[in-house]
Design an enzyme around this catalytic site. Structure first.
Site, PDB file in Angstrom:
ATOM      1  N   ASP A  25      -0.595   7.694  -7.102  1.00 57.90           N
ATOM      2  CA  ASP A  25      -2.035   7.483  -6.973  1.00 57.90           C
ATOM      3  C   ASP A  25      -2.814   8.473  -7.850  1.00 57.90           C
ATOM      4  OD1 ASP A  25      -4.343   6.328  -6.053  1.00 57.90           O
ATOM      5  OD2 ASP A  25      -4.381   7.411  -4.160  1.00 57.90           O
ATOM      6  N   GLY A  28      -6.928   6.250 -11.843  1.00 56.36           N
ATOM      7  CA  GLY A  28      -8.341   5.935 -12.099  1.00 56.36           C
ATOM      8  C   GLY A  28      -9.169   7.209 -12.175  1.00 56.36           C
ATOM      9  N   TRP A  30      -8.116  10.224 -12.814  1.00 52.55           N
ATOM     10  CA  TRP A  30      -7.689  10.993 -14.001  1.00 52.55           C
ATOM     11  C   TRP A  30      -8.487  10.521 -15.217  1.00 52.55           C
ATOM     12  CZ3 TRP A  30      -5.647   9.937 -18.786  1.00 52.55           C
ATOM     13  CH2 TRP A  30      -4.985  10.980 -19.447  1.00 52.55           C
ATOM     14  N   ASN A  73      -3.476  -4.700  -4.140  1.00 56.36           N
ATOM     15  CA  ASN A  73      -4.047  -4.402  -5.469  1.00 56.36           C
ATOM     16  C   ASN A  73      -4.560  -5.659  -6.192  1.00 56.36           C
ATOM     17  OD1 ASN A  73      -1.763  -1.651  -6.215  1.00 56.36           O
ATOM     18  ND2 ASN A  73      -3.834  -1.593  -5.409  1.00 56.36           N
ATOM     19  N   ARG A 193       3.179  11.270  -2.109  1.00 51.80           N
ATOM     20  CA  ARG A 193       1.966  10.568  -2.568  1.00 51.80           C
ATOM     21  C   ARG A 193       1.127  11.558  -3.349  1.00 51.80           C
ATOM     22  NH1 ARG A 193      -1.803   6.124  -0.010  1.00 51.80           N
ATOM     23  NH2 ARG A 193      -3.362   6.061  -1.671  1.00 51.80           N
TER      24      ARG A 193
HETATM   25  C1  FPP Z   1      -2.950   3.905  -8.341  1.00 52.81           C
HETATM   26  O1  FPP Z   1      -3.936   4.689  -8.971  1.00 52.81           O
HETATM   27  C2  FPP Z   1      -2.065   3.345  -9.347  1.00 52.81           C
HETATM   28  C3  FPP Z   1      -1.798   2.018  -9.526  1.00 52.81           C
HETATM   29  C4  FPP Z   1      -2.355   0.946  -8.694  1.00 52.81           C
HETATM   30  C5  FPP Z   1      -0.906   1.570 -10.607  1.00 52.81           C
HETATM   31  C6  FPP Z   1       0.342   2.388 -10.698  1.00 52.81           C
HETATM   32  C7  FPP Z   1       1.082   1.958 -11.894  1.00 52.81           C
HETATM   33  C8  FPP Z   1       1.600   2.796 -12.795  1.00 52.81           C
HETATM   34  C9  FPP Z   1       1.539   4.255 -12.721  1.00 52.81           C
HETATM   35  C10 FPP Z   1       2.371   2.222 -13.908  1.00 52.81           C
HETATM   36  C11 FPP Z   1       3.836   2.206 -13.545  1.00 52.81           C
HETATM   37  C12 FPP Z   1       4.522   1.252 -14.396  1.00 52.81           C
HETATM   38  C13 FPP Z   1       5.759   0.762 -14.151  1.00 52.81           C
HETATM   39  C14 FPP Z   1       6.321  -0.251 -15.065  1.00 52.81           C
HETATM   40  C15 FPP Z   1       6.588   1.190 -12.997  1.00 52.81           C
HETATM   41  P1  FPP Z   1      -5.458   4.267  -8.779  1.00 52.81           P
HETATM   42  O2  FPP Z   1      -5.813   3.308  -9.828  1.00 52.81           O
HETATM   43  O3  FPP Z   1      -5.674   3.748  -7.390  1.00 52.81           O
HETATM   44  O4  FPP Z   1      -6.175   5.648  -8.959  1.00 52.81           O
HETATM   45  P2  FPP Z   1      -7.509   6.134  -8.243  1.00 52.81           P
HETATM   46  O5  FPP Z   1      -7.198   6.268  -6.774  1.00 52.81           O
HETATM   47  O6  FPP Z   1      -7.778   7.450  -8.888  1.00 52.81           O
HETATM   48  O7  FPP Z   1      -8.566   5.110  -8.528  1.00 52.81           O
END
Ligand code: FPP
Length: 253
Positions: A25, A28, A30, A73, A193
Site C-alpha cells: 500500500d 498513490g 508516494w 480495486n 502492510r
Molecule cells: C495500493 O496502493 C496498491 C495497488 C492497488 C496496486 C499494487 C500493485 C503493484 C505494486 C504492482 C505490482 C505488480 C505485479 C505484477 C505484482 P494505493 O494505490 O492504494 O496507494 P494509496 O493508499 O497511497 O493511494
C-alpha cells in the site's frame, strides 16, 4: 510442498518466516508527494515489488504472496484500473523469464476470468512456464478477496455434497482449509502492510488466523531490503502461542 518447519538462518540465528504475505500500500501517496500521477506511483511500486522478490530470495523466504489487485480495486476510477491492467501485462512480460531463471514458481490467486484476454494469457503463460520450478513460490493475488475465497471454497464443498462425495457432517474448519486458496502451502507466518494503514482489507482472511501482523509506515515504493529485514527481525522476536499459554511453550508442559 516439502516445507514443514520454520527455517533457522544459521548465520543470524533468526527464526525466519516460511511464508510472507504483503499488502503493498502507498503507491498513490508516494506519487502525490512528488506531484506525479498515481500511475507513476504504481510504476515505482512494480520496481519495489521486483526488489522485494530478490530480497526475499536473499533472506531465504520460501513463499511470498503479494496483494496486487483486490476485488474492491475494480471500484477505482476507470483510468487507474486501465493503467494498472497495462502495468500488470508489461510487468509480467518484462519479469517472468528472469523469475523462471531463478527457479521461482509463479502462481495467481483470484478471479482471473475478470481480466482481459491478453492479461489472462500472460497469467497462463507465467503459471505454465514456471509450474515445475522448485525454488521460492511467488503467489500474486489479483482480483482477489478473502470473502470471495471463503465463498468459493463453500461452493466446492456444497457441490461435493450434492454429488454425495462429502456429507454435511464432514464440514469443519479443517475441511474448509483444504479448499481456500493456498491450501497446499504453509499458512502465512508474517503479514506485512506498508503505507501506515492498520487493516487487513479482505486479504486472506481465513489464512491469516494465526499470522503475525506487521504494519510499516513506509510507502510501498520505498520498501527496501532494510525494511524487509526489520519486519523479519520483529517476527523473529514474536512468541507464537497458537492458543497455548506462554508457560506451556517455555516449560514444554
Ligand atoms: C495500493 O496502493 C496498491 C495497488 C492497488 C496496486 C499494487 C500493485 C503493484 C505494486 C504492482 C505490482 C505488480 C505485479 C505484477 C505484482 P494505493 O494505490 O492504494 O496507494 P494509496 O493508499 O497511497 O493511494
Amino acid at each position: 510442498m516439502s516445507i514443514t518447519s520454520i527455517d533457522k538462518n544459521k548465520n543470524t540465528d533468526l527464526v525466519l518466516p516460511r511464508h510472507v504475505v504483503i499488502v503493498m500500500d502507498g503507491n498513490g501517496r508516494w506519487a502525490k508527494k512528488r506531484y506525479m500521477p498515481r500511475s507513476a506511483g504504481h510504476h515505482a511500486g512494480v520496481k519495489a515489488t521486483r526488489k522485494t522478490v530478490e530480497n526475499c530470495l536473499v533472506n531465504n523466504i520460501k513463499v511470498l504472496t503479494l496483494f496486487a489487485f483486490s476485488s474492491e480495486n475494480w471500484k477505482r476510477p476507470e483510468q487507474e484500473v486501465n493503467s494498472l491492467m497495462e502495468l500488470f501485462v508489461s510487468a509480467l512480460q518484462a519479469e517472468v523469464k528472469e523469475l523462471h531463471k531463478q527457479n521461482i514458481k509463479i502462481c495467481f490467486i483470484g478471479e482471473c476470468s475478470a481480466f482481459s484476454e491478453k492479461l489472462q494469457e500472460k497469467i497462463r503463460q507465467a503459471s505454465e512456464l514456471t509450474h515445475e520450478n522448485t525454488g521460492m513460490v511467488l503467489n500474486i493475488a489479483v482480483s482477489y478477496g478473502g470473502r470471495w475465497d471463503i465463498a468459493q471454497a463453500c461452493k466446492i464443498i456444497a457441490e461435493k455434497i450434492v454429488d454425495k462425495k462429502l456429507d454435511v457432517s464432514d464440514i469443519n474448519a479443517e475441511l474448509l482449509s483444504q479448499y481456500v486458496c493456498l491450501a497446499d502451502l504453509p499458512e502465512p507466518d508474517l503479514f506485512i502492510r506498508t503505507g501506515g494503514e492498520k487493516r487487513i482489507s479482505n486479504f486472506l482472511i481465513w489464512q491469516l488466523a494465526y499470522t503475525e501482523l506487521y504494519f510499516s509506515d513506509v510507502l510501498w515504493p520505498d520498501f527496501d531490503q532494510k525494511e524487509l529485514e526489520k519486519a523479519i527481525h520483529w517476527f523473529s522476536g514474536r512468541q507464537r502461542r497458537f492458543g497455548k499459554t506462554g508457560e506451556q511453550l517455555t516449560n514444554l508442559v
